[in-house]
Design a protein around this motif. Structure first.
Motif, short mmCIF file in Angstrom:
data_model
loop_
_atom_site.label_atom_id
_atom_site.label_comp_id
_atom_site.label_asym_id
_atom_site.label_seq_id
_atom_site.Cartn_x
_atom_site.Cartn_y
_atom_site.Cartn_z
N VAL A 206 1.35 -1.34 -0.02
CA VAL A 206 0.13 0.02 0.06
C VAL A 206 1.44 1.72 -0.11
O VAL A 206 1.57 1.55 0.67
CB VAL A 206 -0.85 0.60 1.54
N HIS A 207 0.86 2.45 -1.10
CA HIS A 207 1.45 3.62 -1.20
C HIS A 207 -0.03 4.51 -1.11
O HIS A 207 -0.65 4.96 -1.14
CB HIS A 207 1.77 3.83 -2.61
N LEU A 208 0.91 5.79 0.08
CA LEU A 208 -0.31 6.62 0.29
C LEU A 208 0.45 7.81 0.03
O LEU A 208 1.90 8.26 0.51
CB LEU A 208 -0.22 7.44 1.57
N GLU A 209 -0.27 8.33 -1.39
CA GLU A 209 0.89 9.89 -1.95
C GLU A 209 -0.16 11.23 -1.62
O GLU A 209 -1.46 11.26 -1.40
CB GLU A 209 1.15 10.05 -3.20
N MET A 210 0.23 12.30 -1.84
CA MET A 210 -0.44 13.65 -1.81
C MET A 210 0.21 14.28 -3.07
O MET A 210 0.87 14.49 -3.76
CB MET A 210 -0.55 14.29 -0.69
N TRP A 211 -0.90 14.81 -3.39
CA TRP A 211 -0.27 15.42 -5.28
C TRP A 211 -0.25 17.36 -4.32
O TRP A 211 -0.40 18.27 -3.33
CB TRP A 211 -1.83 16.22 -5.19
N LYS A 212 1.11 17.54 -4.50
CA LYS A 212 1.80 18.46 -4.28
C LYS A 212 2.34 19.55 -4.59
O LYS A 212 2.69 20.64 -5.31
CB LYS A 212 3.32 18.13 -3.88
N ASP A 213 1.60 19.40 -6.85
CA ASP A 213 1.42 20.68 -7.44
C ASP A 213 0.16 21.71 -7.43
O ASP A 213 -0.46 21.32 -7.66
CB ASP A 213 1.58 19.83 -8.29
N VAL A 214 0.43 22.30 -6.78
CA VAL A 214 -0.15 23.68 -6.48
C VAL A 214 -0.94 24.96 -7.92
O VAL A 214 -1.73 24.56 -8.06
CB VAL A 214 0.45 24.54 -5.05
N SER A 215 -0.32 24.49 -8.62
CA SER A 215 -0.11 24.97 -9.83
C SER A 215 -1.43 24.64 -10.49
O SER A 215 -2.51 25.42 -11.90
CB SER A 215 0.64 25.11 -10.44
N ALA A 216 -2.14 23.53 -10.76
CA ALA A 216 -2.97 22.60 -10.63
C ALA A 216 -3.77 21.53 -9.79
O ALA A 216 -2.98 20.31 -9.65
CB ALA A 216 -3.13 22.29 -12.04
N PRO A 217 -4.99 21.00 -9.78
CA PRO A 217 -5.61 19.86 -8.71
C PRO A 217 -5.52 18.45 -10.04
O PRO A 217 -4.86 19.21 -11.23
CB PRO A 217 -6.72 20.36 -9.00
N PRO A 218 -5.33 18.28 -9.37
CA PRO A 218 -5.10 16.57 -10.07
C PRO A 218 -6.78 16.44 -10.56
O PRO A 218 -7.91 16.86 -10.25
CB PRO A 218 -5.31 15.19 -9.56
N PHE A 220 -9.22 14.19 -14.50
CA PHE A 220 -9.65 13.48 -15.56
C PHE A 220 -8.80 13.42 -16.61
O PHE A 220 -7.75 13.15 -17.27
CB PHE A 220 -10.86 12.89 -16.27
N SER A 221 -8.45 14.75 -16.68
CA SER A 221 -7.98 15.28 -18.11
C SER A 221 -6.52 15.78 -17.97
O SER A 221 -5.80 15.72 -19.20
CB SER A 221 -8.35 16.31 -19.12
N ASN A 222 -5.95 15.55 -16.76
CA ASN A 222 -4.18 16.17 -16.40
C ASN A 222 -3.53 15.30 -16.85
O ASN A 222 -3.38 14.19 -17.00
CB ASN A 222 -4.31 16.27 -14.67
N LYS A 223 -2.26 16.02 -17.76
CA LYS A 223 -1.69 14.96 -18.08
C LYS A 223 -0.34 15.10 -17.32
O LYS A 223 0.85 14.22 -18.23
CB LYS A 223 -1.22 15.03 -19.73
N TYR A 224 0.20 16.13 -16.27
CA TYR A 224 1.29 16.68 -15.59
C TYR A 224 0.92 15.71 -14.51
O TYR A 224 0.22 15.74 -13.34
CB TYR A 224 1.79 17.50 -15.45
N LEU A 225 1.26 13.86 -14.24
CA LEU A 225 1.55 13.20 -13.33
C LEU A 225 2.25 13.05 -12.73
O LEU A 225 2.65 12.16 -12.00
CB LEU A 225 0.47 11.53 -13.49
N ASN A 226 2.88 14.11 -12.22
CA ASN A 226 4.42 14.07 -11.57
C ASN A 226 4.27 15.22 -9.96
O ASN A 226 5.24 14.92 -9.19
CB ASN A 226 5.85 14.01 -12.62
N GLY A 227 2.60 15.55 -9.71
CA GLY A 227 3.08 16.32 -9.00
C GLY A 227 2.81 15.50 -7.28
O GLY A 227 2.43 16.20 -6.50
N TRP A 228 2.35 13.74 -7.42
CA TRP A 228 2.05 13.13 -5.81
C TRP A 228 3.63 12.51 -5.40
O TRP A 228 4.77 12.87 -6.50
CB TRP A 228 1.92 11.59 -6.66
N ALA A 229 3.84 13.35 -4.08
CA ALA A 229 4.79 12.82 -3.52
C ALA A 229 4.05 11.64 -2.42
O ALA A 229 3.16 11.71 -2.08
CB ALA A 229 5.19 14.24 -2.95
N THR A 230 5.47 10.35 -2.49
CA THR A 230 4.50 9.53 -1.31
C THR A 230 5.02 10.27 -0.42
O THR A 230 5.70 10.49 0.81
CB THR A 230 5.57 8.51 -1.78
N LEU A 231 3.69 10.17 0.74
CA LEU A 231 3.53 10.61 2.47
C LEU A 231 4.39 9.28 2.93
O LEU A 231 5.54 8.70 3.60
CB LEU A 231 2.13 10.43 2.59
#
Length: 307
Positions: A206-218, A220-231
């Motif tokens: 099990v992995h828990l991550e948080m979205w860290k990209d404050v410029s845009a929320p995740p 369905f159409s978001n192509k920039y999936l590198n905003g997740w940071a592992t907790l």
């Protein structure tokens, strides 16, 4: 975790309209946890309740799309997405197909409508209308089981200060309202149940991550999936519960979170190489607890917000 509590027949009838199911669940209680109740519910529904019991449970549900004042609060909540996306033409078509379905099969169209739009429900109704009666009866029973699981989660999510059978009676006080501000567990937890085997799923990463990209929320159409940071990461134990996947803090940061499960390693022959669940914690929810379980089988899965 709430202490083990007995269920009355009336409690269970709010969850599932089959009296045979309700009596068996009440007899099997008390349950130490929601996970124990879910396992018992699946066993009883599939192994002990006959077709007449299934039909009795189906009859307790309104036709999908019904807006009568007599519809229960839980039914309204479950159909909220469908009702909010219903147009006049869709409502008329749903009414027509509901009647056509009942005439063919003899019972109301059963679907776990939580999160489904009216067009999605209508498309599924039309698709299943082509089923043979025996196939559709089993499909309806599986949908009733999904609804039962969701409602059991709602039943267990309340921590009443009075007896368990009065959840809708006196005001329910949360730990926060009672003056407790220190957590004894992380704000986000999870467990996994293997519903195909009817047992907890152990050994799942099990992995828990948080979205860290404050410029845009995740999205369905978001192509920039590198905003997740592992907790944090963990592996489920013999009870299907994960270890600690984040720090114990009084207030969790608001934002988007993702819990991912390595189901491909757990069940290599299954359809899903992994399962990810994304959810949002809002500003006014930071002191709450979020239990996000996975109910898994090799070819389907579901989730809900527990306590």
């Amino acid at each position: 975790m709430a202490p083990a509590r007995p269920l009355s027949v009336e409690d269970v009838l709010r969850v599932n309209g089959s009296r045979r199911f309700a009596a068996a669940m009440a007899t099997a209680s008390p349950f130490a946890s929601l996970a124990d109740a879910l396992l018992a519910a699946r066993r009883i529904w599939l192994d002990e309740v006959d077709v007449n019991g299934w039909l009795e449970a189906f009859a307790a549900h309104p036709a999908i799309g019904t807006t009568s004042p007599s519809v229960s609060k839980w039914s309204k909540e479950e159909q909220s997405a469908a009702l909010s996306t219903t147009t006049d033409s869709t409502a008329q078509e749903l009414e027509e197909w509901n009647a056509r379905y009942r005439e063919k099969f003899g019972f109301v169209f059963m679907i776990c409508a939580s999160g489904r739009t009216a067009p999605e429900v209508l498309a599924e109704l039309k698709r299943r209308y082509a089923n043979r009666p025996i196939v559709e009866l089993e499909a309806a029973a599986q949908e009733e089981l999904k609804i039962t699981e969701l409602r059991l989660a709602k039943l267990f999510s309340s921590e009443p200060t009075v007896s368990f059978t009065t959840i809708e009676g006196p005001t329910i006080q949360s730990d926060k309202a009672a003056g407790s501000s220190n957590r004894t567990r992380p704000p986000i937890t999870t467990h996994v149940l293997d519903v195909a085997r009817g047992s907890p799923a152990s050994g799942i990463e099990v992995h828990l991550e948080m979205w860290k990209d404050v410029s845009a929320p995740p999205s369905f159409s978001n192509k920039y999936l590198n905003g997740w940071a592992t907790l944090g990461s963990s592996v489920t134990n013999k009870d299907g519960r994960s270890g600690q996947v984040m720090d114990i803090v009084d207030n969790v940061a608001p934002g988007f979170y993702r819990i991912s499960f390595n189901t491909g390693k757990y069940a290599p022959a299954g359809f899903f190489p992994y399962v990810s669940i994304i959810f949002e914690i809002k500003e006014n929810q930071t002191a709450e607890h979020f239990h996000v379980p996975l109910l898994y089988s090799p070819f389907s899965f579901t989730t809900y917000r527990g306590s």
